[in-house]
Design an enzyme around this catalytic site. Structure first.
Site, PDB file in Angstrom:
ATOM      1  N   GLN A 130       5.513  11.975   6.000  1.00 49.12           N
ATOM      2  CA  GLN A 130       4.168  11.755   5.461  1.00 49.12           C
ATOM      3  C   GLN A 130       3.415  10.755   6.355  1.00 49.12           C
ATOM      4  O   GLN A 130       3.757   9.568   6.376  1.00 49.12           O
ATOM      5  CB  GLN A 130       4.301  11.179   4.042  1.00 49.12           C
ATOM      6  CG  GLN A 130       2.990  10.850   3.365  1.00 49.12           C
ATOM      7  CD  GLN A 130       3.220  10.209   1.987  1.00 49.12           C
ATOM      8  OE1 GLN A 130       4.278   9.611   1.746  1.00 49.12           O
ATOM      9  NE2 GLN A 130       2.261  10.332   1.105  1.00 49.12           N
ATOM     10  N   SER A 133      -0.173   6.165   5.930  1.00 48.74           N
ATOM     11  CA  SER A 133      -0.453   4.733   6.130  1.00 48.74           C
ATOM     12  C   SER A 133      -0.637   4.392   7.606  1.00 48.74           C
ATOM     13  O   SER A 133       0.030   4.940   8.484  1.00 48.74           O
ATOM     14  CB  SER A 133       0.684   3.889   5.576  1.00 48.74           C
ATOM     15  OG  SER A 133       0.895   4.199   4.228  1.00 48.74           O
ATOM     16  N   GLU A 248       3.071  12.642  -5.782  1.00 50.02           N
ATOM     17  CA  GLU A 248       3.999  11.545  -5.478  1.00 50.02           C
ATOM     18  C   GLU A 248       4.129  10.601  -6.671  1.00 50.02           C
ATOM     19  O   GLU A 248       5.204  10.099  -6.971  1.00 50.02           O
ATOM     20  CB  GLU A 248       3.503  10.776  -4.244  1.00 50.02           C
ATOM     21  CG  GLU A 248       4.487   9.729  -3.763  1.00 50.02           C
ATOM     22  CD  GLU A 248       4.130   9.140  -2.397  1.00 50.02           C
ATOM     23  OE1 GLU A 248       2.994   9.344  -1.931  1.00 50.02           O
ATOM     24  OE2 GLU A 248       5.004   8.466  -1.815  1.00 50.02           O
ATOM     25  N   SER A 375       0.586   0.679  -4.766  1.00 45.38           N
ATOM     26  CA  SER A 375       1.202  -0.548  -5.292  1.00 45.38           C
ATOM     27  C   SER A 375       0.859  -0.739  -6.775  1.00 45.38           C
ATOM     28  O   SER A 375      -0.041  -0.089  -7.311  1.00 45.38           O
ATOM     29  CB  SER A 375       0.711  -1.761  -4.488  1.00 45.38           C
ATOM     30  OG  SER A 375      -0.660  -1.967  -4.767  1.00 45.38           O
ATOM     31  N   GLU A 377      -0.683  -3.147  -8.175  1.00 45.56           N
ATOM     32  CA  GLU A 377      -2.083  -3.583  -8.371  1.00 45.56           C
ATOM     33  C   GLU A 377      -3.016  -2.363  -8.365  1.00 45.56           C
ATOM     34  O   GLU A 377      -3.955  -2.284  -9.159  1.00 45.56           O
ATOM     35  CB  GLU A 377      -2.500  -4.561  -7.256  1.00 45.56           C
ATOM     36  CG  GLU A 377      -1.871  -5.952  -7.356  1.00 45.56           C
ATOM     37  CD  GLU A 377      -0.422  -5.983  -6.860  1.00 45.56           C
ATOM     38  OE1 GLU A 377       0.028  -4.987  -6.261  1.00 45.56           O
ATOM     39  OE2 GLU A 377       0.254  -7.003  -7.093  1.00 45.56           O
TER      40      GLU A 377
HETATM   41  C1  LIG Z   1       9.832   1.892   1.433  1.00 44.84           C
HETATM   42  C2  LIG Z   1       8.465   2.357   1.833  1.00 44.84           C
HETATM   43  C3  LIG Z   1       8.319   3.632   2.351  1.00 44.84           C
HETATM   44  C4  LIG Z   1       7.055   4.086   2.742  1.00 44.84           C
HETATM   45  N1  LIG Z   1       6.950   5.346   3.284  1.00 44.84           N
HETATM   46  C5  LIG Z   1       5.743   5.776   3.692  1.00 44.84           C
HETATM   47  C6  LIG Z   1       5.613   7.069   4.319  1.00 44.84           C
HETATM   48  O1  LIG Z   1       6.591   7.807   4.481  1.00 44.84           O
HETATM   49  N2  LIG Z   1       4.396   7.465   4.737  1.00 44.84           N
HETATM   50  C7  LIG Z   1       3.277   6.679   4.570  1.00 44.84           C
HETATM   51  O2  LIG Z   1       2.193   7.110   4.955  1.00 44.84           O
HETATM   52  N3  LIG Z   1       3.360   5.436   4.013  1.00 44.84           N
HETATM   53  C8  LIG Z   1       4.569   4.977   3.573  1.00 44.84           C
HETATM   54  N4  LIG Z   1       4.667   3.716   3.006  1.00 44.84           N
HETATM   55  C9  LIG Z   1       3.500   2.852   2.988  1.00 44.84           C
HETATM   56  C10 LIG Z   1       2.894   2.611   1.625  1.00 44.84           C
HETATM   57  O3  LIG Z   1       2.146   3.725   1.218  1.00 44.84           O
HETATM   58  C11 LIG Z   1       2.018   1.347   1.736  1.00 44.84           C
HETATM   59  O4  LIG Z   1       2.885   0.252   1.967  1.00 44.84           O
HETATM   60  C12 LIG Z   1       1.210   1.080   0.489  1.00 44.84           C
HETATM   61  O5  LIG Z   1       0.194   2.043   0.340  1.00 44.84           O
HETATM   62  C13 LIG Z   1       0.545  -0.322   0.547  1.00 44.84           C
HETATM   63  O6  LIG Z   1      -0.182  -0.475   1.720  1.00 44.84           O
HETATM   64  P1  LIG Z   1       0.052  -1.732   2.694  1.00 44.84           P
HETATM   65  O7  LIG Z   1       1.499  -1.884   2.953  1.00 44.84           O
HETATM   66  O8  LIG Z   1      -0.864  -1.581   3.867  1.00 44.84           O
HETATM   67  O9  LIG Z   1      -0.389  -3.017   1.848  1.00 44.84           O
HETATM   68  P2  LIG Z   1      -1.873  -3.465   1.545  1.00 44.84           P
HETATM   69  O10 LIG Z   1      -2.702  -2.308   1.159  1.00 44.84           O
HETATM   70  O11 LIG Z   1      -2.349  -4.297   2.704  1.00 44.84           O
HETATM   71  O12 LIG Z   1      -1.675  -4.362   0.268  1.00 44.84           O
HETATM   72  C14 LIG Z   1      -1.225  -5.752   0.353  1.00 44.84           C
HETATM   73  C15 LIG Z   1      -1.290  -6.350  -1.046  1.00 44.84           C
HETATM   74  O13 LIG Z   1      -2.671  -6.348  -1.516  1.00 44.84           O
HETATM   75  C16 LIG Z   1      -2.777  -5.684  -2.769  1.00 44.84           C
HETATM   76  N5  LIG Z   1      -4.052  -4.934  -2.835  1.00 44.84           N
HETATM   77  C17 LIG Z   1      -4.552  -4.125  -1.865  1.00 44.84           C
HETATM   78  N6  LIG Z   1      -5.735  -3.592  -2.285  1.00 44.84           N
HETATM   79  C18 LIG Z   1      -5.958  -4.077  -3.545  1.00 44.84           C
HETATM   80  C19 LIG Z   1      -6.995  -3.903  -4.485  1.00 44.84           C
HETATM   81  N7  LIG Z   1      -8.035  -3.095  -4.243  1.00 44.84           N
HETATM   82  N8  LIG Z   1      -6.904  -4.561  -5.699  1.00 44.84           N
HETATM   83  C20 LIG Z   1      -5.838  -5.375  -5.963  1.00 44.84           C
HETATM   84  N9  LIG Z   1      -4.826  -5.592  -5.077  1.00 44.84           N
HETATM   85  C21 LIG Z   1      -4.884  -4.951  -3.893  1.00 44.84           C
HETATM   86  C22 LIG Z   1      -1.595  -4.706  -2.785  1.00 44.84           C
HETATM   87  O14 LIG Z   1      -1.230  -4.371  -4.102  1.00 44.84           O
HETATM   88  C23 LIG Z   1      -0.514  -5.537  -2.087  1.00 44.84           C
HETATM   89  O15 LIG Z   1       0.081  -6.429  -3.001  1.00 44.84           O
HETATM   90  C24 LIG Z   1       5.918   3.249   2.597  1.00 44.84           C
HETATM   91  C25 LIG Z   1       6.074   1.956   2.064  1.00 44.84           C
HETATM   92  C26 LIG Z   1       7.329   1.504   1.685  1.00 44.84           C
HETATM   93  C27 LIG Z   1       7.450   0.111   1.129  1.00 44.84           C
END
Ligand SMILES: Cc1cc2nc3c(=O)[nH]c(=O)nc-3n(C[C@H](O)[C@H](O)[C@H](O)COP(=O)(O)OP(=O)(O)OC[C@H]3O[C@@H](n4cnc5c(N)ncnc54)[C@H](O)[C@@H]3O)c2cc1C
Length: 395
Positions: A130, A133, A248, A375, A377
């Site tokens: 996928q 991100s 998902e 997440s 949130e």
């Molecule tokens: C084990 C694992 C496997 C994954 N596998 C895949 C994959 O196969 N393919 C893929 O595309 N992605 C994958 N991901 C990525 C995942 O989709 C992202 O980690 C997730 O969408 C959060 O984005 P970020 O890590 O950029 O955090 P951010 O979006 O930067 O968030 C950081 C913090 O801010 C908070 N936050 C952000 N926006 C808001 C808001 N509007 N209101 C309140 N709080 C907010 C979040 O809740 C979090 O606590 C994976 C992640 C993990 C942990």
């Protein structure tokens, strides 16, 4: 309300149980329920097992018969998954292909695309990953910067994805790209299907503290895919990506409470054996987790009932995602309390790698569940705005 099986559901359950008792033997049975969609434990055995499931059309069991499926309804799918957990069969591998991409393909794909991709998912000849991100597009997925432009009969893709689980194993990736260079936010995106084995794609593993590397950075440098490999209309990839996220957060996790029940039972057994149940705080937590399993069970049935009546999973699926991920994370913490100082010990495999036993695995892996697939949130925002009708958060 009657939650017992109807006679035809009971007959189907018997058929599934019979299949498991005939096929879940030898190495497959020895592996137990180990291996998750994101980890590689017992990989070769699990691939072989997955192929066996595919050959008997348990991979793709919900697909229409014309595409090789069994056209099972949601209740039957839940029964299959319950029996799967009860039989303690190996962790599934085809989560991204079968669980996320295939239902999206069935909803948005052309007949030609379905005939091209579904059989290879079912036979486990092609694995998917996928590509959503990016470093600056996680929760804010609409900020995707990876671009694709048409060059004759091919899309040329440049950019970077991150956290791409099993990209190093995948043959194809479903990638959200910006195909309109002037566009912003969720406009002008397209959902491209990109072959992974080509010079324009570099997969760099992200090594975790356990020593394993289940997810990756993926770099696209003039990577190519055929013009027809776009799912849904060009420029309308947001709608398609949202459907994938719906699968998902919802159906992919609908029937996992039996697996959770088993994890809890195993943990209680460890606590009984090592004497941790003498601690009233541990007893209190275990009772709370048991209540949680019952809540998940009935919430899952409510979601299933809505789904059977309306055919769509509403934003209520976020309640399920929010609840089960927090429940599981808290179970992992209790597991470490139960182990006490033994929780500090893991088996060293050399080269800085560690083998995690089941309880450590639960503790570590559950930390990620409140992050991926949206997440906690973000789930609360969805519940607040779309279920409760609260004011939208300021942008
Ligand atoms: C084990 C694992 C496997 C994954 N596998 C895949 C994959 O196969 N393919 C893929 O595309 N992605 C994958 N991901 C990525 C995942 O989709 C992202 O980690 C997730 O969408 C959060 O984005 P970020 O890590 O950029 O955090 P951010 O979006 O930067 O968030 C950081 C913090 O801010 C908070 N936050 C952000 N926006 C808001 C808001 N509007 N209101 C309140 N709080 C907010 C979040 O809740 C979090 O606590 C994976 C992640 C993990 C942990």
């Amino acid at each position: 309300m009657d939650f017992r099986d109807t006679p035809s559901e009971a007959a189907f359950r018997d058929e599934v149980r019979g299949w498991f008792s005939e096929h879940l033997v030898g190495d497959f049975a020895a592996l137990g329920g180990r291996g998750g969609p994101a980890d590689e434990e017992g990989w070769d055995v699990r691939i072989e097992w997955e192929r066996l499931l595919g050959a008997d059309r348990w991979v793709g069991m919900s697909w229409p018969a014309e595409y090789g499926g069994r056209a099972l309804d949601y209740a039957q799918q839940v029964i299959f998954n319950e029996e799967y957990a009860r039989a303690n069969a190996p962790g599934r591998i085809s989560f991204f292909g079968e669980g996320l991409f295939a239902p999206t393909l069935i909803q948005f794909g052309t007949d030609e695309q379905k005939r091209r991709f579904l059989p290879k998912i079912q036979s486990v000849e092609e694995l998917w990953c996928q590509g959503f991100s990016e470093p600056n597009a996680g929760s804010d997925l609409a900020n995707v910067q990876t671009r694709a432009v048409l060059d004759g009969d091919e899309w040329v893709i440049n950019g970077q994805k991150v956290w791409t689980t099993l990209a190093h194993r995948a043959d194809w990736c479903f990638v959200v790209t910006r195909t309109d260079p002037e566009s912003k936010s969720h406009h002008g995106l397209s959902y491209l299907l990109v072959p992974m084995h080509q010079p324009g794609i570099e997969v760099r593993p992200l090594r975790q503290m356990t020593g394993s590397a289940e997810f990756n950075e993926v770099f696209f440098t003039d990577a190519r895919t055929a013009r027809e490999n776009v799912l849904g209309p060009v420029g309308e990839g947001w709608k398609v990506a949202m459907a994938t996220l719906g699968f998902e957060r919802g159906t992919a996790f609908l029937s996992q409470q039996l697996g959770f029940q088993r994890e809890l039972t195993d943990l209680i057994e460890v606590a009984q054996k090592n004497g941790a149940t003498a601690d009233p705080v541990v007893r209190d937590k275990l009772a709370g987790h048991y209540a949680g399993v019952q809540i998940m069970k009935y919430n899952g049935m409510r979601m299933l009932t809505n789904l059977l009546h309306t055919g769509v999973l509403g934003p209520e699926s976020s309640i399920g995602k929010l609840y089960w991920t927090n429940w599981h994370r808290s179970l992992g913490e209790t597991a470490m309390d139960v182990l006490g100082t033994d929780a500090l010990l893991v088996e060293h495999e050399g080269d800085g790698d560690y083998h995690l036993d089941d309880l450590h695995q639960t503790f570590m892996a559950s930390r990620a569940e409140t992050i991926y697939a949206g997440s906690s949130e973000i789930q609360r925002n969805i519940i607040g705005e779309r279920v409760l009708g609260l004011p939208r958060e300021p942008r």
